[in-house]
Scaffold this active site. Structure first.
Site, PDB file in Angstrom:
ATOM      1  N   HIS A  71       8.893   2.979   9.604  1.00 32.52           N
ATOM      2  CA  HIS A  71       8.574   2.042  10.687  1.00 32.52           C
ATOM      3  C   HIS A  71       7.258   2.486  11.319  1.00 32.52           C
ATOM      4  O   HIS A  71       7.067   3.672  11.603  1.00 32.52           O
ATOM      5  CB  HIS A  71       9.697   2.053  11.725  1.00 32.52           C
ATOM      6  CG  HIS A  71       9.510   0.997  12.778  1.00 32.52           C
ATOM      7  ND1 HIS A  71       9.793  -0.326  12.543  1.00 32.52           N
ATOM      8  CD2 HIS A  71       9.045   1.069  14.042  1.00 32.52           C
ATOM      9  CE1 HIS A  71       9.507  -1.029  13.629  1.00 32.52           C
ATOM     10  NE2 HIS A  71       9.058  -0.204  14.553  1.00 32.52           N
TER      11      HIS A  71
ATOM     12  N   SER B   4       0.833  -1.216   0.000  1.00 32.25           N
ATOM     13  CA  SER B   4       0.000   0.000   0.000  1.00 32.25           C
ATOM     14  C   SER B   4       0.866   1.263   0.000  1.00 32.25           C
ATOM     15  O   SER B   4       0.510   2.256  -0.638  1.00 32.25           O
ATOM     16  CB  SER B   4      -0.965  -0.003   1.184  1.00 32.25           C
ATOM     17  OG  SER B   4      -0.301   0.228   2.393  1.00 32.25           O
TER      18      SER B   4
ATOM     19  N   LEU C  93      17.353  -7.401   6.920  1.00 32.32           N
ATOM     20  CA  LEU C  93      18.410  -6.443   7.271  1.00 32.32           C
ATOM     21  C   LEU C  93      19.204  -6.095   6.009  1.00 32.32           C
ATOM     22  O   LEU C  93      19.519  -6.976   5.213  1.00 32.32           O
ATOM     23  CB  LEU C  93      19.324  -7.101   8.314  1.00 32.32           C
ATOM     24  CG  LEU C  93      20.256  -6.192   9.094  1.00 32.32           C
ATOM     25  CD1 LEU C  93      19.474  -5.188   9.928  1.00 32.32           C
ATOM     26  CD2 LEU C  93      21.164  -7.041   9.998  1.00 32.32           C
ATOM     27  N   ILE C  94      19.504  -4.815   5.850  1.00 35.57           N
ATOM     28  CA  ILE C  94      20.192  -4.379   4.627  1.00 35.57           C
ATOM     29  C   ILE C  94      21.699  -4.646   4.770  1.00 35.57           C
ATOM     30  O   ILE C  94      22.323  -4.203   5.737  1.00 35.57           O
ATOM     31  CB  ILE C  94      19.912  -2.877   4.368  1.00 35.57           C
ATOM     32  CG1 ILE C  94      18.398  -2.651   4.184  1.00 35.57           C
ATOM     33  CG2 ILE C  94      20.682  -2.377   3.160  1.00 35.57           C
ATOM     34  CD1 ILE C  94      17.753  -3.453   3.067  1.00 35.57           C
TER      35      ILE C  94
END
Ligand code: GAR
Length: 195
Positions: A108, A17, A91-92
């Site tokens: 977040h 969305s 996690l990047i």
């Protein structure tokens, strides 16, 4: 000669969305373009949104994401200048952060530093807020670093929680804030980029 269009990649794994709102916001803009949607889920709703908007998609596997830098080549191919996480829960890895310093942001669904960290996403966040009987929740938009939800905060906004609100009610209020603010914050950050 400097590039005239700044290109965004959205990394998302859910319904999408937020990705939809971001795509809608930038459609018709000549200076900023959503060029690529990256997902780690073959069946993520966001991929249908990308296809409907004729935006290229890419599926990453855990192995390719963490054990290779193949993604960098794809981002380079699409001339990506800025990365937006919108419901992407992995996690990047450091190679990506180093290649895009201060050019990766996340949203977040709570007021960080509360309710952040590994495993805190989506409804888990709203359930924790509900359990704590907090009077407010909200959104945090932050730069991404090597740790979950710890990069520097760019923007926050809050909403009031009524004593009768259930986690689903909190989720709805938070989602309104996300859809209202995320595209505009992205616009400000990307517009300010010097390429
Ligand atoms: C959003 O609420 C976003 O804040 C959250 O995932 C949802 C994705 O919804 N992200 C996190 O919880 C990250 N820790 P969407 O797929 O409808 O945009």
């Amino acid at each position: 000669m400097s590039k005239s269009v700044k290109n965004i990649a959205i990394l998302a794994s859910g319904a999408g969305s937020n990705a939809q709102k971001i795509i809608d916001y930038f459609s018709g803009r000549r200076d900023i373009s959503v060029r690529l949607i990256v997902s780690n889920k073959q069946d993520a709703g966001v991929l249908n949104i990308a296809r409907a908007a004729a935006i290229d998609t890419l599926i990453v596997t855990r192995n390719s994401f963490y054990s290779s830098t193949d993604l960098l080549a794809e981002l380079d191919k699409h001339k990506i200048d800025f990365i937006v996480l919108a419901g992407f829960l992995w996690l990047i890895p450091p190679y990506l952060i180093q290649q895009y310093p201060d050019r990766i942001i996340n949203i977040h669904p709570a007021l960080l530093p509360k309710y952040g960290g590994k495993g805190m996403y989506g409804h888990f966040v709203h359930e924790a807020v509900h359990l704590a009987k907090d009077a407010y929740s909200g959104i945090t938009i932050h730069f991404v670093n090597e740790k979950y939800d710890e990069g520097s905060i760019v923007f926050q906004d809050r909403c009031e929680i009524l004593p009768s609100d259930q986690p689903e009610d909190i989720a709805k209020k938070v989602q309104i804030l996300e859809h209202t603010h995320y595209p505009m914050v992205i616009d400000q950050l990307v517009s300010a980029l010097t390429l």
